[in-house]
Write an enzyme that holds these catalytic residues in place. Structure first.
Site, PDB file in Angstrom:
ATOM      1  CE1 TYR A  25       6.407 -12.445   6.737  1.00  0.00           C
ATOM      2  CE2 TYR A  25       5.834 -11.061   4.861  1.00  0.00           C
ATOM      3  CZ  TYR A  25       5.461 -11.770   5.989  1.00  0.00           C
ATOM      4  OH  TYR A  25       4.142 -11.818   6.353  1.00  0.00           O
ATOM      5  CB  SER A  48       1.553 -12.444   3.900  1.00  0.00           C
ATOM      6  OG  SER A  48       1.765 -11.150   3.405  1.00  0.00           O
ATOM      7  NE  ARG A  80       1.032  -2.056   0.786  1.00  0.00           N
ATOM      8  CZ  ARG A  80       1.530  -1.496  -0.310  1.00  0.00           C
ATOM      9  NH1 ARG A  80       0.726  -1.071  -1.266  1.00  0.00           N
ATOM     10  NH2 ARG A  80       2.835  -1.392  -0.463  1.00  0.00           N
ATOM     11  CE  LYS A 104       4.361 -15.606   6.872  1.00  0.00           C
ATOM     12  NZ  LYS A 104       3.966 -16.469   7.991  1.00  0.00           N
TER      13      LYS A 104
HETATM   14  N1  UDP Z   1       4.529   3.662   4.537  1.00  0.00           N
HETATM   15  C1  UDP Z   1       4.925   4.997   4.556  1.00  0.00           C
HETATM   16  N2  UDP Z   1       5.713   5.424   5.581  1.00  0.00           N
HETATM   17  C2  UDP Z   1       6.123   4.616   6.591  1.00  0.00           C
HETATM   18  C3  UDP Z   1       5.710   3.252   6.572  1.00  0.00           C
HETATM   19  C4  UDP Z   1       4.928   2.812   5.534  1.00  0.00           C
HETATM   20  O1  UDP Z   1       4.571   5.768   3.673  1.00  0.00           O
HETATM   21  O2  UDP Z   1       6.851   5.069   7.485  1.00  0.00           O
HETATM   22  C5  UDP Z   1       3.679   3.184   3.444  1.00  0.00           C
HETATM   23  C6  UDP Z   1       4.319   2.074   2.619  1.00  0.00           C
HETATM   24  O3  UDP Z   1       5.101   2.628   1.585  1.00  0.00           O
HETATM   25  C7  UDP Z   1       3.074   1.337   2.104  1.00  0.00           C
HETATM   26  C8  UDP Z   1       2.053   1.522   3.229  1.00  0.00           C
HETATM   27  O4  UDP Z   1       2.511   2.629   4.011  1.00  0.00           O
HETATM   28  O5  UDP Z   1       2.579   1.986   0.963  1.00  0.00           O
HETATM   29  C9  UDP Z   1       1.938   0.302   4.116  1.00  0.00           C
HETATM   30  O6  UDP Z   1       3.232  -0.080   4.538  1.00  0.00           O
HETATM   31  P1  UDP Z   1       3.454  -1.120   5.700  1.00  0.00           P
HETATM   32  O7  UDP Z   1       4.937  -1.216   5.918  1.00  0.00           O
HETATM   33  O8  UDP Z   1       2.614  -0.758   6.880  1.00  0.00           O
HETATM   34  O9  UDP Z   1       2.866  -2.488   5.130  1.00  0.00           O
HETATM   35  P2  UDP Z   1       3.231  -3.316   3.798  1.00  0.00           P
HETATM   36  O10 UDP Z   1       2.075  -3.111   2.877  1.00  0.00           O
HETATM   37  O11 UDP Z   1       4.521  -2.821   3.263  1.00  0.00           O
HETATM   38  O12 UDP Z   1       3.293  -4.715   4.290  1.00  0.00           O
END
Ligand code: UDP
Length: 337
Positions: free
Chosen positions: A151, A126, A230, A155
């Site tokens: 987690y 990851s 992201r 990894k």
């Molecule tokens: N995020 C958000 N609201 C949510 C879930 C996620 O704003 O309810 C944002 C989170 O802060 C990050 C992005 O979406 O910036 C991706 O989050 P996710 O949990 O999908 O994946 P991560 O990159 O944390 O593995």
């Protein structure tokens, strides 16, 4: 005769899509999955796409007797090891469960592989291993940072264990960025249990009326619109990357026994850009509000994909627009069932 590939966690989100792509590429997937974070309905989706149910054993990969017997019976050319837990928050609450499943599980798989003379492995890593990188995009050579959660630690440990076993085990270690989307037919997709942690399932459930509104976790970050960035990747592109990795292993094309690849698109999108894209592609509003930052969130990370493009010969083909359409179609399909 078709080459067999053992897929641990083959009924999960990424596993199920990969099973379909393996079949389409001429391999015979064999599945071991204990349904701890997946459902038998994924088998129905697989069957509807490939016309039959692949061999499936309901067991934990830590059950070395079952795993050994499966390998003896089918003599797979390679193993794709997806079976692992993946929720950051849960790993903080239940660290032992994560180390048991993700680290002990990997060791079990390696022990059985060694005993049975199998030496080809694709491992799910990851981008979490990069932590908050000093520079973006991140290259495979970018230094990793101390893990922010159990987690993430599992990894990093997985990568170390595989590097240390490279004398006999050939590994394609794939560092996934943010997998989203679903099969274009909506036959397969993500099945989050309970309240989703990840952005896209939470977003689609909100639009479907199952949640009140989406909270954007912080808009005061050092990014153009203040929200985190992201590298979202379509699960079909990710599944196709696994097929390329398996082909590289079975055709003995590896240059080194332990090879590492970033599996992303190379493009970063902010949370607000994702919401805008979803609204535009599906012509529907996403009820959302800005909330506080979420602890542990990385500000921005996206992949440099030069190595994977040139060495593995894989490039992500699907854009954010397609990811948004397929994610929504999958949610609509779930609503109908
Ligand atoms: N995020 C958000 N609201 C949510 C879930 C996620 O704003 O309810 C944002 C989170 O802060 C990050 C992005 O979406 O910036 C991706 O989050 P996710 O949990 O999908 O994946 P991560 O990159 O944390 O593995």
């Amino acid at each position: 005769m078709k080459k067999k590939i053992l897929v641990t966690g083959g009924l999960g989100f990424i596993g199920s899509h990969t099973v379909v792509c393996l079949h389409e590429a001429g391999f015979e997937p064999i599945i071991i999955d204990n349904l701890s974070n997946s459902q038998m309905s994924a088998m129905g989706g697989i069957k509807s796409l490939i016309g039959f149910e692949p061999t499936f054993v309901n067991a934990n990969v830590n059950d070395t007797e079952v795993l050994s017997q499966l390998i003896i019976d089918h003599k797979p050319e390679a193993i794709i090891h997806f079976a692992a837990f993946k929720a950051v928050g849960e790993s903080v609450e239940k660290p032992l469960m994560y180390y048991e499943n993700n680290v002990v599980g990997l060791i079990s798989v390696l022990e059985v592989m060694k005993a049975q003379g199998i030496s080809n492995l694709v491992f799910s890593s990851s981008c979490t291993v990069y932590g908050e990188p000093d520079q973006v995009p991140v290259l495979e050579t970018t230094p990793t940072k101390p893990a922010q959660s159990p987690y993430g630690a599992t990894k990093q440990m997985g990568e170390i264990i595989l590097k240390d076993n490279a004398s006999w085990c050939k590994t394609q270690c794939l560092r996934y960025f943010n997998p989203i989307g679903a099969h274009p037919t909506a036959a397969l997709g993500e099945l989050p249990l309970g309240i989703p942690n990840n952005l896209i399932p939470y977003l689609t459930q909100t639009v479907a009326g199952l949640r009140n509104e989406l909270t954007v976790f912080g808009n005061d970050y050092d990014t153009p619109d203040g929200t985190c960035i992201r590298d979202y990747i379509h699960v079909m592109d990710l599944a196709e990357a696994h097929v390329k990795a398996v082909e590289r292993l079975v055709q003995n094309k590896q240059e080194e026994n332990f090879e590492l690849f970033n599996i992303g698109t190379g493009n970063g999108f902010s949370v607000l850009e994702v919401i805008q894209s979803f609204e535009k592609e599906n012509n529907i509003q996403v009820p959302h509000k800005i909330g506080p930052r979420r602890a542990g969130d990385v500000v921005k990370v996206w992949a440099d994909t030069t190595k994977v493009n040139n060495v593995l010969g894989w490039t992500a083909k699907r854009g954010l627009d397609e990811m948004m359409r397929d994610s929504w179609n999958w949610q609509l399909k779930l609503q109908k069932n």
